[in-house]
Motif scaffolding. Structure first.
Motif, mmCIF file in Angstrom:
data_model
loop_
_atom_site.group_PDB
_atom_site.id
_atom_site.type_symbol
_atom_site.label_atom_id
_atom_site.label_comp_id
_atom_site.label_asym_id
_atom_site.label_seq_id
_atom_site.Cartn_x
_atom_site.Cartn_y
_atom_site.Cartn_z
ATOM 1 N N HIS A 147 -26.654 -62.449 -122.926
ATOM 2 C CA HIS A 147 -26.618 -63.338 -124.087
ATOM 3 C C HIS A 147 -27.784 -63.132 -125.040
ATOM 4 O O HIS A 147 -27.804 -63.684 -126.124
ATOM 5 N N LYS A 148 -28.774 -62.349 -124.635
ATOM 6 C CA LYS A 148 -29.932 -62.137 -125.508
ATOM 7 C C LYS A 148 -30.453 -60.722 -125.325
ATOM 8 O O LYS A 148 -30.166 -60.053 -124.337
ATOM 9 N N ARG A 149 -31.217 -60.302 -126.293
ATOM 10 C CA ARG A 149 -31.747 -58.936 -126.288
ATOM 11 C C ARG A 149 -33.239 -58.976 -125.988
ATOM 12 O O ARG A 149 -33.994 -59.675 -126.658
ATOM 13 N N SER A 150 -33.664 -58.242 -124.956
ATOM 14 C CA SER A 150 -35.090 -58.154 -124.644
ATOM 15 C C SER A 150 -35.630 -56.744 -124.872
ATOM 16 O O SER A 150 -36.824 -56.566 -125.089
ATOM 17 N N THR A 151 -34.752 -55.745 -124.821
ATOM 18 C CA THR A 151 -35.133 -54.379 -125.194
ATOM 19 C C THR A 151 -34.043 -53.886 -126.155
ATOM 20 O O THR A 151 -33.271 -54.673 -126.663
ATOM 21 N N ARG A 152 -33.966 -52.588 -126.381
ATOM 22 C CA ARG A 152 -32.892 -52.066 -127.224
ATOM 23 C C ARG A 152 -31.620 -52.005 -126.393
ATOM 24 O O ARG A 152 -31.383 -51.032 -125.665
ATOM 25 N N GLU A 153 -30.830 -53.071 -126.481
ATOM 26 C CA GLU A 153 -29.640 -53.198 -125.633
ATOM 27 C C GLU A 153 -28.534 -53.941 -126.369
ATOM 28 O O GLU A 153 -28.766 -54.574 -127.400
ATOM 29 N N SER A 154 -27.350 -53.857 -125.805
ATOM 30 C CA SER A 154 -26.178 -54.463 -126.445
ATOM 31 C C SER A 154 -26.165 -55.978 -126.248
ATOM 32 O O SER A 154 -26.676 -56.494 -125.260
ATOM 33 N N LEU A 155 -25.557 -56.657 -127.204
ATOM 34 C CA LEU A 155 -25.354 -58.110 -127.109
ATOM 35 C C LEU A 155 -23.862 -58.363 -126.904
ATOM 36 O O LEU A 155 -23.135 -58.741 -127.821
ATOM 37 N N ASP A 156 -23.421 -58.141 -125.686
ATOM 38 C CA ASP A 156 -21.985 -58.093 -125.394
ATOM 39 C C ASP A 156 -21.264 -59.409 -125.622
ATOM 40 O O ASP A 156 -20.125 -59.435 -126.105
ATOM 41 N N CYS A 157 -21.889 -60.519 -125.266
ATOM 42 C CA CYS A 157 -21.218 -61.812 -125.411
ATOM 43 C C CYS A 157 -20.970 -62.127 -126.891
ATOM 44 O O CYS A 157 -19.873 -62.547 -127.266
ATOM 45 N N ALA A 158 -21.977 -61.909 -127.710
ATOM 46 C CA ALA A 158 -21.835 -62.163 -129.151
ATOM 47 C C ALA A 158 -20.753 -61.276 -129.758
ATOM 48 O O ALA A 158 -19.946 -61.735 -130.576
ATOM 49 N N ILE A 159 -20.720 -60.024 -129.346
ATOM 50 C CA ILE A 159 -19.709 -59.091 -129.853
ATOM 51 C C ILE A 159 -18.303 -59.581 -129.476
ATOM 52 O O ILE A 159 -17.380 -59.577 -130.291
ATOM 53 N N ALA A 160 -18.144 -60.022 -128.215
ATOM 54 C CA ALA A 160 -16.835 -60.487 -127.747
ATOM 55 C C ALA A 160 -16.381 -61.726 -128.511
ATOM 56 O O ALA A 160 -15.216 -61.829 -128.911
ATOM 57 N N LEU A 161 -17.289 -62.677 -128.744
ATOM 58 C CA LEU A 161 -16.931 -63.893 -129.475
ATOM 59 C C LEU A 161 -16.489 -63.565 -130.899
ATOM 60 O O LEU A 161 -15.483 -64.096 -131.384
ATOM 61 N N GLN A 162 -17.229 -62.692 -131.557
ATOM 62 C CA GLN A 162 -16.876 -62.309 -132.927
ATOM 63 C C GLN A 162 -15.549 -61.562 -132.962
ATOM 64 O O GLN A 162 -14.750 -61.727 -133.892
ATOM 65 N N GLU A 163 -15.310 -60.760 -131.940
ATOM 66 C CA GLU A 163 -14.056 -60.004 -131.871
ATOM 67 C C GLU A 163 -12.858 -60.951 -131.736
ATOM 68 O O GLU A 163 -11.834 -60.790 -132.422
ATOM 69 N N LEU A 164 -12.991 -61.971 -130.886
ATOM 70 C CA LEU A 164 -11.902 -62.931 -130.704
ATOM 71 C C LEU A 164 -11.618 -63.695 -131.994
ATOM 72 O O LEU A 164 -10.466 -63.915 -132.365
ATOM 73 N N VAL A 165 -12.665 -64.091 -132.685
ATOM 74 C CA VAL A 165 -12.510 -64.814 -133.949
ATOM 75 C C VAL A 165 -11.813 -63.948 -134.994
ATOM 76 O O VAL A 165 -10.930 -64.401 -135.717
ATOM 77 N N ARG A 166 -12.216 -62.690 -135.047
ATOM 78 C CA ARG A 166 -11.582 -61.765 -136.019
ATOM 79 C C ARG A 166 -10.105 -61.578 -135.716
ATOM 80 O O ARG A 166 -9.299 -61.317 -136.612
ATOM 81 N N MET A 167 -9.724 -61.711 -134.452
ATOM 82 C CA MET A 167 -8.321 -61.541 -134.059
ATOM 83 C C MET A 167 -7.484 -62.790 -134.340
ATOM 84 O O MET A 167 -6.266 -62.783 -134.120
ATOM 85 N N GLY A 168 -8.136 -63.882 -134.780
ATOM 86 C CA GLY A 168 -7.378 -65.071 -135.141
ATOM 87 C C GLY A 168 -7.569 -66.264 -134.230
ATOM 88 O O GLY A 168 -6.873 -67.277 -134.379
ATOM 89 N N VAL A 169 -8.502 -66.182 -133.280
ATOM 90 C CA VAL A 169 -8.771 -67.324 -132.392
ATOM 91 C C VAL A 169 -9.540 -68.389 -133.168
ATOM 92 O O VAL A 169 -10.537 -68.090 -133.832
ATOM 93 N N ASP A 170 -9.085 -69.635 -133.106
ATOM 94 C CA ASP A 170 -9.716 -70.734 -133.840
ATOM 95 C C ASP A 170 -10.803 -71.422 -133.034
ATOM 96 O O ASP A 170 -11.842 -71.798 -133.570
ATOM 97 N N ASN A 171 -10.533 -71.644 -131.752
ATOM 98 C CA ASN A 171 -11.474 -72.369 -130.900
ATOM 99 C C ASN A 171 -11.648 -71.644 -129.570
ATOM 100 O O ASN A 171 -10.684 -71.074 -129.039
#
Length: 395
Positions: A147-171
């Motif tokens: 859920h957070k970045r401490s080194t140069r690493e991916s933020l997988d949870c944030a990416i997944a949430l944004q992806e779901l929203v872009r696909m049309g998920v409201d809540n």
């Protein structure tokens, strides 16, 4: 119909015809939720049931038929076998269900969280924007530990949430998110993280008959600094004191990708002779909570009850069996929000906390576009439960 069900005012017009899609890994939970909804809506009386807005309100089942067939290569597609046009859609998914398998070029492959998440996206894609509203109920939030970045690493949870929203998920509704601040990734969309505190207390009081719930006889403990918020809440609603452990780590070494824990240091008042509730968001391997229980026993604590929303038990149950036999732990409580192995359900120290009725309440209320704030704050229900227990009334 329960008194609580009668008190709920759901006379508002539903957002749309209710539809529930329970992905394969969440099948059992989805069926339990569906049964509650069918029973409530069959019994509920409303003067509006003959109106067009309430068409399809009472049905034999709200579960929609879907499938995710796979090709021999392991690739897949999502298929919805019923109409979802204009539907208020609720998708249930358990990304932590490791029991499901599929064939990958002739080999049996266990489904990972990535596979479950991909199947969720396939079903959303199959909806094709035809639903009136899409709500994803994902009890164990996918990649929530990243859920957070401490080194140069991916933020997988944030990416997944944004992806779901872009696909049309409201809540998006989740339970006990590792860090609820991940909702900052989708600030314009609905995100709720629900606590199962009431169900833990209910499960404990139902199975333990001789508890004295006051600050002289019981304490709530957080096994680390990250879990302070949920421990403070439980302690406050029960009128107890709380304490916490913090993990002293060796930052000069890295073992299995992280700094090893040197010791668990305790911050809190004396626990001698007191029953202790250790509450956390998840049991992964279980090493931390068992170590915390051992440290509490060294400090002469009485009974120790471990509550965790998600019981992953990634290293099996042997260490818990041993701790129970040695008298280190008395009970382990987790929810049925994720897959529960049959051997776990057989353990005499295990208490399963059923969340299906709670989820059904949330779905039923949201479908009517009514407020769920009272469902998210269970303080009143907890006080009623504790007062009944103290009076000798057990459910």
């Amino acid at each position: 119909m329960s008194r609580r069900e009668e008190m709920r005012n759901l006379e508002t017009i539903p957002v749309g015809s209710l539809g529930i899609i329970s992905l394969e890994g969440c099948r059992d939970l989805g069926e339990k939720v569906n049964r509650y909804l069918v029973d409530w809506r069959t019994e509920r009386e409303s003067t509006h049931h003959d109106s067009l807005a309430f068409a399809g309100y009472k049905r034999d089942s709200y579960l929609l038929q879907t499938k995710v067939p796979r090709f021999g290569s392991g690739e897949a597609k999502g298929v919805i076998l019923e109409s979802v046009r204009g539907t208020d859609l609720y998708l249930l998914v358990d990304v932590a269900n490791y029991s499901l398998t599929y064939s990958l070029c002739g080999h049996e492959n266990h489904m990972s969280p990535d596979d479950h998440y991909q199947d969720l996206k396939r079903i959303i894609a199959a909806v094709g924007g035809k639903a009136r509203r899409i709500t994803v109920i994902m009890p164990f939030l996918y990649e929530s530990r990243q859920h957070k970045r401490s080194t140069r690493e991916s933020l997988d949870c944030a990416i997944a949430l944004q992806e779901l929203v872009r696909m049309g998920v409201d809540n998006i509704i989740t339970f006990d998110a590792h860090d609820p601040r991940v909702q900052n990734a989708i600030p314009l969309n609905g995100f709720e993280t629900v606590q199962p505190t009431y169900q833990f207390i209910k499960g404990l009081l139902r199975h333990e008959k001789e508890l004295t719930i006051d600050s002289n006889h019981m304490k709530v403990i957080s096994p680390d600094e990250g879990g302070m918020r949920r421990a403070i809440y439980m302690a406050n609603v029960l009128g107890l004191d709380m304490g916490m452990f913090y993990k002293r780590r060796d930052y000069t070494r890295i073992v299995d990708g992280r700094n090893p824990i040197v010791a668990h240091e305790f911050l809190g008042s004396d626990v001698t002779g007191q029953d202790v509730i250790v509450i956390d968001d998840m049991i992964s391997s279980g090493e931390s909570v068992i170590e915390v229980a051992r440290e509490l026993k060294k400090r002469k604590a009485n009974r120790i009850f471990i509550c965790a929303t998600f019981g992953l038990f990634t290293n099996g149950l042997a260490e818990f069996d041993k701790a129970y036999e040695e008298g280190i732990i008395n009970r382990v409580l987790t929810t049925n929000l994720i897959y529960q192995a049959p051997e776990l359900l057989e353990r005499e120290y295990y208490i399963a906390c059923d969340m299906s009725k709670y989820i059904a309440y949330i779905i039923d209320t949201l479908n009517h576009d009514a407020s769920i704030s009272d469902l998210l704050n269970p303080n009143e229900r907890i006080q009623t439960l504790v007062n009944k227990y103290k009076s000798g009334i057990t459910e």
